[in-house]
Design an enzyme around this catalytic site. Structure first.
Site, PDB file in Angstrom:
ATOM      1  N   GLU A 346       0.887  -1.166   0.000  1.00  0.00           N
ATOM      2  CA  GLU A 346       0.000   0.000   0.000  1.00  0.00           C
ATOM      3  C   GLU A 346       0.919   1.209   0.000  1.00  0.00           C
ATOM      4  OE1 GLU A 346      -1.543   3.172   0.627  1.00  0.00           O
ATOM      5  OE2 GLU A 346      -1.624   2.606   2.744  1.00  0.00           O
ATOM      6  N   CYS A 380      -1.827   9.216   3.025  1.00  0.00           N
ATOM      7  CA  CYS A 380      -1.418   8.677   1.730  1.00  0.00           C
ATOM      8  C   CYS A 380      -2.446   8.950   0.636  1.00  0.00           C
ATOM      9  CB  CYS A 380      -1.133   7.181   1.835  1.00  0.00           C
ATOM     10  SG  CYS A 380      -2.547   6.198   2.393  1.00  0.00           S
TER      11      CYS A 380
END
Length: 600
Positions: A346, A380
């Protein structure tokens, strides 16, 4: 030793798992240990990355237990580049009274720890107080012990998995305030409300969703069989992969450690967690809390510096889930490949936000600034830049300033506003602004009270008149800076997005269903939210992950259960079947006739 870019060992490049770091040298010195004093006397040598947990060189020992006390010290970054490294420092000598729930053996060359926390020393003047290969062997042995425990039973029952999830929930609830304080300490100022919302609530929601649905996820799934294999039966059985690893970052140090753990426990796996050294107080608390809830052969937290990260990423695990930057993700994947360990990455990237000219600029600005400034932009999936119609540029700038000022009328002492995690990252962000300013950008700092801000209290900042030659348009920002790009047509905006690496998220503001469908069809991103920012990550039934440079694989909810499970396909042959009748040698005329049918 695995080596990454620039010939630097992998562990050194793992020193910062979420942002870009130039590896630096170790300059720490070993202090000569003092004479025994009836206590453990330890010299703490700072690590080469900011806020890292300390290493210990033991001088004398005559008590059966000891505890590790973290020395947290922030330092200024080096000058001249948006990427920085930590200058090593030798800290003071401390008296350490007791190690909670752990034990140790003291030898001439190393300190060996087992229990909830493991640490290693950095290289000190060319030698190490704890040889990295020795530590690697010890960590490998722990993995094998966990695997042996897993193999003894193969798969915990659903009742046992649910009990583990309830334990995890209970310790999180009982320590939620402790985690809020620890994260606040690590950030030098983290909004308690943001921690409770984005870390505690998000994790509890994930755990509760998993508890509710696990019994149905784990059922054996019947699958259809081909007509020529009837009356046989086909099914899929989900089995735990085994011993899995989770490398979590500093920006959401609780949620991004425990959400994957919930999936691993649901799948029946045993888990090793390596939290970030940039949030040492949170990492130490996480180790303590996990040790309270689980035996060490079930879940174990490994803390430490870059050498620990290097060893962890090269372990013979059954799966490894990493959250961090694309650059470090490549290093982790390379290290994992040595043992053919499957990985879920990720990562991140520059997530675009597009506003159609028909959509309310005031509404879009409020939602975009809310998403951007959560955790001071250190998310993010934060909006990385905004694409707005050229006729609405000034309107958006005006509304964005109003929204930011309304949310944060003050900054320096505002408990709702989060600090940049450390001085090095603040300097990186300021470097982006300096570079953009020199290259012609217009910088709009939103500081309503006109305060003098400390190094890590960075005001929300809009940046316009940008171009691709600026660093702010090349690197993932990970801070409260928001560039604005204009477009003439929505096709031009789509072309702009598609000409760049595929992002982790995309946000589109438009009420026209046809144009929304077109946007989703014509762009590729890890996930997307329409008329909002960030909230797709909070949907437990949606997979969360990137594509290409923004990630590999996904997790959350059922997808987490599946990523830590092996889906084993099983075929049950019937007593009377076509294979026995015609599909084995010696082949006869009946087989010729059958093949004519099968191959026509």
């Amino acid at each position: 030793m695995p080596v990454g870019g620039h010939g630097v060992p992998v562990g050194r490049q793992l020193a910062d798992a979420s942002q870009h770091v130039v590896p630096g040298p170790h300059n720490a010195r070993v202090q000569k240990p003092p004479a025994p004093s009836g206590k453990i006397v330890a010299s703490i040598a700072a690590l080469p990355s900011p806020c890292a947990a300390p290493s210990l060189v033991l001088g004398a020992i005559d008590e059966p237990h000891a505890a590790l006390i973290a020395a947290k010290q922030r330092v200024s970054p080096t000058e001249g580049s948006p990427s920085f490294f930590m200058r090593s420092i030798v800290a003071h000598t401390v008296i350490v009274p007791t190690i909670a729930r752990g034990h140790f053996s003291f030898g001439a060359d190393r300190l060996r720890l087992s229990g909830p926390v493991m640490t290693t020393s950095p290289s000190l003047n060319g030698h190490s107080s704890h040889h990295p290969e020795t530590f690697r062997a010890e960590l490998t042995a722990r993995v094998e012990r966990m695997r042996a425990a897993q193999n003894a039973r193969v798969a915990p029952t659903i009742a046992e998995r649910l009990a583990d999830l309830k334990k995890l929930r209970a310790v999180l609830v009982s320590h939620k305030d402790d985690f809020a304080r620890a994260i606040n300490e690590d950030f030098g100022g983290r909004s308690r409300h943001e921690t409770m919302l984005a870390e505690v609530f998000a994790t509890l929601q994930d755990i509760d969703h998993t508890i509710e649905h696990l019994p149905s996820w784990a059922l054996v799934e019947k699958r259809p069989v081909g007509m020529y294999f009837i009356p046989g039966r086909a099914e899929v059985r989900y089995q735990p992969k085994g011993v899995v690893g989770i490398i979590s970052p500093w920006n959401y140090p609780l949620f991004l450690a425990l959400s994957p753990l919930a999936g691993a426990l649901a799948a029946g796996c045993r888990a090793l967690i390596k939290p970030s050294e940039l949030t040492p107080a949170t990492s130490e608390l996480l180790a303590k809390v996990i040790a309270e809830a689980f035996p060490s052969d079930r879940v174990f937290v490994v803390t430490g510096d870059a050498k620990v990260g290097e060893a962890f990423s090269s372990m013979p695990l059954d799966h490894l889930l990493f959250t961090g930057s694309t650059r470090v993700g490549r290093i982790v994947m390379r290290a994992a490949a040595e043992n053919l360990v499957p990985v879920t990455l990720e990562l991140g990237g520059k997530s675009p936000t597009i506003i159609h000219e028909s959509f309310s600029i005031a509404t879009a600005a409020a939602r975009i600034m809310g998403g951007k400034l959560l955790n001071a932009g250190q998310t993010c999936i934060a909006p990385d830049y905004v694409l707005v119609h050229e006729s609405q540029r000034e309107a958006f700038l005006s509304e964005a300033q109003k929204c930011a000022a309304k949310m944060y009328p003050t900054i320096e002492h505002n408990a709702d506003y989060t600090s940049v995690v450390n001085a090095r990252h603040a300097a990186r962000l300021k470097g982006y602004l300096d570079d953009a300013r020199k290259k012609g950008a217009r910088i709009i700092e939103i500081n309503p009270a006109n305060e003098t801000l400390s190094a890590t209290r960075m005001a929300p900042t809009l940046v316009t008149d940008v171009h691709d030659g600026m660093e702010i348009m090349q690197e993932e920002i990970f801070g409260p800076l928001l560039p604005l790009v204009t477009y003439r047509s929505i096709d031009e905006a789509i072309e702009y997005v598609n000409a760049r690496p595929r992002p982790l998220a995309l946000y589109y503001f438009d009420n026209d269903k046809g144009r929304v469908e077109s946007m989703l069809d014509r762009t590729v991103s890890g996930g997307a939210s329409i008329n909002e920012c960030l909230v797709h990550v909070a949907q437990n039934d949606l997979p969360f992950g990137g594509v290409g440079p923004s990630g590999m694989g996904a997790y959350h909810g059922r997808t987490s259960f599946e990523v830590f499970s092996h889906a084993k396909g099983v075929f049950h042959q019937a007593r009377v079947n076509s294979a026995d009748l015609a599909m084995r040698p010696p082949y006869k005329a009946a087989m010729d006739m059958l093949l004519k049918v099968l191959t026509r």
